[in-house]
Design a protein around this motif. Sequence first.
Motif, mmCIF file in Angstrom:
data_model
loop_
_atom_site.group_PDB
_atom_site.id
_atom_site.type_symbol
_atom_site.label_atom_id
_atom_site.label_comp_id
_atom_site.label_asym_id
_atom_site.label_seq_id
_atom_site.Cartn_x
_atom_site.Cartn_y
_atom_site.Cartn_z
ATOM 1 N N UNK A 202 0.842 -1.207 0.000
ATOM 2 C CA UNK A 202 0.000 0.000 0.000
ATOM 3 C C UNK A 202 0.876 1.256 0.000
ATOM 4 N N UNK A 203 1.968 1.220 0.750
ATOM 5 C CA UNK A 203 2.878 2.371 0.782
ATOM 6 C C UNK A 203 3.365 2.704 -0.622
ATOM 7 N N UNK A 204 3.673 1.668 -1.395
ATOM 8 C CA UNK A 204 4.121 1.874 -2.770
ATOM 9 C C UNK A 204 2.975 2.322 -3.670
ATOM 10 N N UNK A 205 1.844 1.644 -3.594
ATOM 11 C CA UNK A 205 0.714 1.970 -4.474
ATOM 12 C C UNK A 205 0.233 3.401 -4.266
ATOM 13 N N UNK A 206 0.173 3.822 -2.983
ATOM 14 C CA UNK A 206 -0.363 5.149 -2.669
ATOM 15 C C UNK A 206 0.720 6.201 -2.491
ATOM 16 N N UNK A 207 1.999 5.779 -2.660
ATOM 17 C CA UNK A 207 3.131 6.694 -2.514
ATOM 18 C C UNK A 207 3.101 7.415 -1.159
ATOM 19 N N UNK A 208 2.963 6.618 -0.095
ATOM 20 C CA UNK A 208 2.929 7.164 1.255
ATOM 21 C C UNK A 208 4.340 7.453 1.746
ATOM 22 N N UNK A 209 4.462 8.452 2.602
ATOM 23 C CA UNK A 209 5.750 8.766 3.223
ATOM 24 C C UNK A 209 5.990 7.841 4.420
ATOM 25 N N UNK A 210 7.222 7.868 4.940
ATOM 26 C CA UNK A 210 7.543 7.088 6.137
ATOM 27 C C UNK A 210 6.654 7.505 7.309
#
Length: 201
Positions: A163-171
């Motif tokens: 999900x972090x990759x798909x939604x381009x979430x920050x740390x």
Amino acid sequence: MARLVLLRHGESQWNLENRFTGWVDVPLSPRGIQEAKNAGDKLRGFTFNRAFSSVLARANETLRLALEGSGQTNIPIEKDKALNERMYGELQGLNKAETAKKFGDDQVKIWRRSFDVRPPGGESLKDTAERVLPYYESKIKPYVLKGETILIAAHGNSLRALVMELEQLSKEQVLELNIPTGAPLLYELDKNGKVLSHRYL
């Protein structure tokens, strides 16, 4: 347009007991079995081309029950340890509340939620992402680019990495991300694999 459904396994026996699970192969709890069946109900109307799962029993059983409930039992399924939960090292099997009393709530939250801090002897979310994302890129994304409908049954942290990759979430954003058990998360993706929309079913 491709559709990708992410499904965290139903509640496991160690989720119920509030213990760190990681790579320990524990079964679903009775509630987890029901959550997987409920997920199947929510997936009726989807026609999956294929499914992917970790090699751990709680994800495999969730996938089996969800596909049965959705009326689809004859699709190709690929299982790979790349989709396994984070390895929690020395924390595996420990009660989370007791561990928080020993090390402090803040330290345990960092171990559980941060991106690049490893628990003692275990994997960070960054480490988990370094096996999940290459597997997604090489084994799953090619089917996304064909416009297929795909189901992934995995774990809280392997799915957080994706999900972090798909939604381009920050740390910082991923620190607060929690994926509930047994709740199908639908992504609609364009021909380049970019997210158009996402929602829980």
